[in-house]
Design an enzyme around this catalytic site. Structure first.
Site, PDB file in Angstrom:
ATOM      1  N   LYS A  23     -58.229  55.921 -18.616  1.00  7.86           N
ATOM      2  CA  LYS A  23     -57.680  56.786 -17.574  1.00  7.86           C
ATOM      3  C   LYS A  23     -58.764  57.275 -16.610  1.00  7.86           C
ATOM      4  CE  LYS A  23     -53.392  58.034 -19.789  1.00  7.86           C
ATOM      5  NZ  LYS A  23     -53.505  57.284 -21.051  1.00  7.86           N
TER       6      LYS A  23
HETATM    7  C1  LIG Z   1     -52.661  56.290 -21.497  1.00  6.97           C
HETATM    8  C2  LIG Z   1     -53.109  55.321 -22.515  1.00  6.97           C
HETATM    9  C3  LIG Z   1     -52.393  54.127 -22.784  1.00  6.97           C
HETATM   10  C4  LIG Z   1     -51.091  53.789 -22.098  1.00  6.97           C
HETATM   11  O1  LIG Z   1     -51.240  53.489 -20.730  1.00  6.97           O
HETATM   12  P1  LIG Z   1     -49.983  53.457 -19.754  1.00  6.97           P
HETATM   13  O2  LIG Z   1     -50.544  53.315 -18.403  1.00  6.97           O
HETATM   14  O3  LIG Z   1     -49.276  54.788 -19.948  1.00  6.97           O
HETATM   15  O4  LIG Z   1     -49.114  52.317 -20.153  1.00  6.97           O
HETATM   16  C5  LIG Z   1     -52.920  53.246 -23.708  1.00  6.97           C
HETATM   17  N1  LIG Z   1     -54.062  53.519 -24.376  1.00  6.97           N
HETATM   18  C6  LIG Z   1     -54.763  54.652 -24.158  1.00  6.97           C
HETATM   19  C7  LIG Z   1     -55.997  54.904 -24.945  1.00  6.97           C
HETATM   20  C8  LIG Z   1     -54.320  55.600 -23.223  1.00  6.97           C
HETATM   21  O5  LIG Z   1     -55.026  56.727 -23.013  1.00  6.97           O
END
Ligand SMILES: *Cc1c(COP(=O)(O)O)cnc(C)c1O
Length: 481
Positions: free
Chosen positions: A124
């Site tokens: 993120k």
């Molecule tokens: C947010 C997140 C996901 C999922 O990603 P999306 O964009 O919501 O599909 C997967 N793995 C981790 C570690 C995350 O923080």
């Protein structure tokens, strides 16, 4: 470049107009009126670009109302080896998203794209760090300020705080359930001493924190007066920032034009893999987009059967890949819009069915066939699969992966094609999920040097009852608005 709502609201918006907002006024999500195209020649010319300049080239196709030199300065400030410094030994941090070949399986290379080397050790950061700089720039230009309100059980909240800390014109009020996050995650968030970051530890569970955010957002007068905004995963700028690393991953995995690559994406709210779909629509030679879910398999069910059946929150499992524990996928609507040939009327009808009947079913329709044309396949993974995959990668390749990435590897292995590299997106580093690593391997995951002893740093947070009125009073006191 103008943006339209998936539900047809007739008021094209510019990039800067939708940057700070969330949903369109008609409840839809924003998408560009057309996807910009990238030619094979252009792709080849991008091979030698540093990540920041690649990001600039892609972003400027979506954003024509920020002057070129400003946009370039923003991407260069964001994507530096100092910010994305937590890569494994042996990975090239200068690549920002280093590609590591694990080995040969199924007649092809199984590879890991490292997206989690930023300040909070999850992918993120890739988009959120850019958002912090874009927000600061846009707010200064408009002479405005913004107070971000959110609820988090871990990853999103810390990524938002690390992106917004010290930014002029921005404050962050982040609600988390008191004593419910891991010691590591708590320390990551609460050790921030920046005066524009406010951690509110709510006496209750995550849903209580989420309910308070909803209650505050539904008080429209308060929201307007206090200039409240969010940074949730439907934000368009977050999605477009994620498009960049599919291009980077493709460039690192290939050495000439037209070569196909598959990507496997551990998925929750469908933001990450939606960016992969957009990269493909722009002309990137992607073979398969593999959607990996955990036990919360609403997306796997859809891609296998055509039935989209959102779960009730009581039916949502708490798993050892918690950032994928979702009941419905908030970015999914963007993809369905393309499946329906961008027919906003049809889309609005389907999502009315989601509201009224809890889902819809595309089985047997031409739209369902389009799923395969778009290259989508899927699979699911369980706690036992995660443990087995973490053990297997450790013994076979000497690499420790986190639980979400393990879901990705497990499902990727079900969709290998000879001669087409399979790139699995590494969405977090194992240090964040030490309990499951200990369960799988009987030892602690390695911690990037910067995080040694983080739990003993002084913490700055305020404990509050699960009461929207008190949270509102706290916000008003600290904004002075
Ligand atoms: C947010 C997140 C996901 C999922 O990603 P999306 O964009 O919501 O599909 C997967 N793995 C981790 C570690 C995350 O923080």
């Amino acid at each position: 470049m103008k943006y339209q709502s998936t539900r047809g609201h007739e008021m094209p918006q510019s990039f800067s107009e939708i940057l700070l907002g969330g949903l369109a006024p008609d409840g839809g999500l924003y998408l560009p009126a057309q996807y910009p195209q990238v030619t094979a020649d252009e792709l080849e010319a991008w091979r030698k670009l540093p990540y920041a300049d690649l990001a600039y080239e892609i972003l400027r196709k979506f954003c024509d109302d920020i002057p070129a030199e400003d946009l370039r300065a923003l991407t260069r400030k964001t994507y530096t080896a100092e910010v994305y410094c937590n890569a494994r030994a042996g990975d090239n941090t200068a690549d920002i998203t280093p590609l590591r070949t694990l080995g040969e399986e199924g007649g092809t290379k199984l590879q890991l794209l490292g997206l989690s080397n930023g300040p909070t050790l999850a992918f993120k950061d890739m988009a959120m760090q850019l958002l912090g700089n874009l927000f600061e720039y846009a707010l200064a230009r408009a002479g405005q300020e913004l107070n971000i309100l959110g609820a988090t059980s871990g990853d999103t909240g810390s990524a938002a705080e690390y992106a917004m800390r010290g930014k002029r014109g921005i404050r962050v009020f982040m609600l988390s359930p008191h004593r419910k996050m891991s010691a590591f995650q708590t320390a990551q968030m609460f050790s921030l001493q920046d005066p524009n970051i406010f951690n509110l530890a709510i006496d209750g569970v995550f849903d209580d924190a989420q309910d308070i955010v909803k209650a505050v957002s539904n008080d429209h007068a308060f929201k307007a007066r206090q200039k409240i905004g969010t940074v949730n995963s439907i934000n368009w700028a977050r999605v477009v920032a994620q498009v960049v690393y599919y291009f980077k991953g493709w460039l690192l995995a290939t050495d000439g034009p037209g070569q196909k690559v598959s990507f496997c994406v551990p998925s929750g709210n469908f933001g990450n893999v939606c960016a992969g779909h957009i990269a493909r629509m722009m002309g990137l030679p992607i073979d398969k987009l593999v959607v990996a879910t955990n036990e919360n398999d609403v997306l796997d069910e859809f891609f296998r059967t055509g039935a989209y059946r959102v779960r009730k929150s009581a039916e949502t499992y708490h798993t050892s890949s918690p950032s994928m524990d979702i009941s419905k996928a908030s970015n999914f609507e963007r993809f369905v819009f393309d499946l329906l040939g961008q027919d906003a009327g049809k889309l609005a009808a389907l999502f009315r069915d989601v509201e009224e009947q809890g889902g819809f079913d595309l089985a047997g329709t031409p739209e369902f066939d389009r799923i395969r044309q778009f290259g989508f396949v899927s699979g699911r993974s369980t706690h036992q699969d995660r443990l087995a995959t973490i053990r297997d990668l450790s013994s076979r390749y000497g690499v420790t992966i986190d639980t979400h990435t393990a879901d990705g590897i497990k499902v990727a292995r079900e969709h290998l094609s000879a001669g087409v590299p399979m790139v699995v997106l590494e969405t977090a580093l194992p240090a964040k999920f030490a309990d499951t690593i200990r369960e799988a391997l009987g030892q602690e995951p390695e911690r990037p040097a910067k995080f040694e002893g983080i739990e003993s740093l002084p913490q700055r947070f305020e404990v509050m009852p699960a009461d929207a009125a008190q949270v509102k009073a706290y916000i008003a006191r600290h904004t002075g608005l």
